[in-house]
Scaffold this motif. Structure first.
Motif, mmCIF file in Angstrom:
data_model
loop_
_atom_site.group_PDB
_atom_site.id
_atom_site.type_symbol
_atom_site.label_atom_id
_atom_site.label_comp_id
_atom_site.label_asym_id
_atom_site.label_seq_id
_atom_site.Cartn_x
_atom_site.Cartn_y
_atom_site.Cartn_z
ATOM 1 N N LYS A 1 -9.554 -6.776 -6.344
ATOM 2 C CA LYS A 1 -9.732 -6.040 -5.098
ATOM 3 C C LYS A 1 -9.213 -4.611 -5.216
ATOM 4 C CE LYS A 1 -9.565 -9.780 -1.680
ATOM 5 N NZ LYS A 1 -8.902 -10.239 -0.428
ATOM 6 N N MET A 2 -9.747 -3.722 -4.390
ATOM 7 C CA MET A 2 -9.176 -2.387 -4.263
ATOM 8 C C MET A 2 -7.792 -2.501 -3.642
ATOM 9 S SD MET A 2 -12.451 -0.248 -2.833
ATOM 10 C CE MET A 2 -14.029 -0.256 -3.694
ATOM 11 N N LEU A 3 -6.912 -1.560 -3.994
ATOM 12 C CA LEU A 3 -5.528 -1.646 -3.533
ATOM 13 C C LEU A 3 -5.410 -1.545 -2.011
ATOM 14 C CD1 LEU A 3 -3.748 0.388 -6.331
ATOM 15 C CD2 LEU A 3 -3.555 -2.071 -5.897
ATOM 16 N N ARG A 4 -6.284 -0.820 -1.362
ATOM 17 C CA ARG A 4 -6.188 -0.726 0.098
ATOM 18 C C ARG A 4 -6.402 -2.092 0.739
ATOM 19 N NH1 ARG A 4 -11.626 2.914 1.109
ATOM 20 N NH2 ARG A 4 -13.188 1.298 0.666
ATOM 21 N N ASP B 1 -0.014 1.071 7.550
ATOM 22 C CA ASP B 1 -0.566 2.361 7.126
ATOM 23 C C ASP B 1 -0.611 2.476 5.606
ATOM 24 O OD1 ASP B 1 -0.834 3.284 9.781
ATOM 25 O OD2 ASP B 1 1.303 3.805 9.823
ATOM 26 N N ILE B 2 -0.942 1.366 4.937
ATOM 27 C CA ILE B 2 -0.856 1.356 3.477
ATOM 28 C C ILE B 2 -1.798 2.374 2.839
ATOM 29 C CG2 ILE B 2 -2.565 -0.476 3.149
ATOM 30 C CD1 ILE B 2 0.700 0.110 1.143
ATOM 31 N N GLU B 3 -2.962 2.624 3.441
ATOM 32 C CA GLU B 3 -3.899 3.570 2.823
ATOM 33 C C GLU B 3 -3.306 4.974 2.786
ATOM 34 O OE1 GLU B 3 -8.663 4.645 2.870
ATOM 35 O OE2 GLU B 3 -7.892 2.874 3.912
ATOM 36 N N LYS C 1 -5.308 6.410 -5.494
ATOM 37 C CA LYS C 1 -6.554 6.295 -4.749
ATOM 38 C C LYS C 1 -6.622 4.915 -4.088
ATOM 39 C CE LYS C 1 -9.312 9.328 -7.742
ATOM 40 N NZ LYS C 1 -10.487 9.391 -8.654
ATOM 41 N N PRO C 2 -6.851 4.836 -2.800
ATOM 42 C CA PRO C 2 -6.939 3.528 -2.136
ATOM 43 C C PRO C 2 -8.015 2.626 -2.716
ATOM 44 C CG PRO C 2 -6.684 5.283 -0.516
ATOM 45 C CD PRO C 2 -6.938 5.948 -1.844
#
Length: 283
Positions: free
Chosen positions: A234-237, A246-248, A257-258
């Motif tokens: 998965k993408m980290l965001r 507000d992780i992004e 990069k999210p």
């Protein structure tokens, strides 16, 4: 094979004491005393040093460590069949070898060792990674040991030294490289062992850093890397969204990069994110 001491060859020791390797104990014996001496030399200058060895079996590496000048070796062996052979080594090196019969996962070796301390072992495959993680995650840092010279399956060794962008890169690489310098110093083919395993093996040398490579709270860093690599596709965001609402924005703040995935992120940026999360827990 040239002798490193006056004791008999390991094949003779194994035959005399009926020490056939047991699969359930993760045993694969390395019988070439030249190789065990070479592994012992990878541990560095052992004079004036205590050495902790886990799973010595018939004592090939034990003999190498003592022949290379270790001040004292503490050998922890679970298999009672190996104890007579180890006691023969103790008699040949008076006062320099202590043997503890028991499970290395349940024994605190500290009361039997005097600093400086190094750890060297052909680790049983079934407990190797667990022991490494314990040695890398003590309550206080620096740890009781100066260096680790450890035999693993080659695949595990490659995970320990892996760099971002590789398939082997993950939590084990981050944990090892956060607090130690890690490198593969030897590789061994299956036929070097009795019985021959199905995979190649490798010796990893880890030298403890005086402090972690980058500042971070261990518990927070562990949560971050667990969330990232448990869903590494998965993408980290997405994989980190449970850590903070507000992780992004936080990812962008530490130049991640999210849309990136866990295996693309180096140790420095994971530690930066852990520090930011520690300052801004969110939930």
């Amino acid at each position: 094979m040239s002798a490193i001491d006056d004791l008999p060859p390991l094949r003779d020791v194994i035959a005399r004491h009926d020490l056939r390797a047991k699969k359930q104990l993760g045993q694969n014996f390395l019988l070439d005393l030249n190789l065990t001496a070479k592994i012992a030399r990878q541990a560095g200058d052992l004079s004036g040093t205590d050495v902790l060895e886990i799973g010595p079996g018939p004592g090939g590496l034990t003999r190498g460590l003592l022949a290379e000048g270790a001040r004292h070796v503490l050998a922890i062996e679970k298999d009672a069949r190996a104890l007579p052979a180890l006691h023969e080594i103790a008699e040949a090196y008076p006062g320099r070898l202590t043997i503890l019969h028991g499970d290395a996962l349940a024994i605190d070796p500290s009361e039997h060792l005097t600093a400086p301390i190094r750890i060297a072992a052909n680790l049983p495959y079934n407990i190797g990674t667990e022991l490494l993680i314990r040695w890398l995650t003590p309550p206080e840092w620096p740890p009781f040991w100066q260096s680790l010279t450890l035999m693993f399956q080659k695949e595990v060794a490659e995970r320990i030294v892996a760099k971002p962008g590789s398939k082997a890169y993950g939590r084990l690489a981050l944990l090892a490289q956060w607090r130690a310098d890690a490198q593969i110093v030897m590789t061994l083919p299956p036929e070097a062992f009795v019985p021959a395993p199905k995979v190649h093996s490798a010796v990893v040398q880890l030298t403890a850093l005086p402090q972690p490579r980058y500042p971070a709270d261990p518990a927070v860093l562990s949560r971050v890397t667990a969330a990232a690599f448990n869903q590494r596709r998965k993408m980290l965001r997405a994989s980190l969204r449970g850590l903070h609402p507000d992780i992004e924005a936080m990812l962008l703040q530490v130049e991640i990069k999210p849309t990136a995935r866990a295996e693309e992120i180096d140790l420095a940026r994971f530690c930066a994110l852990a520090r930011l999360l520690e300052r801004n827990p969110g939930r």
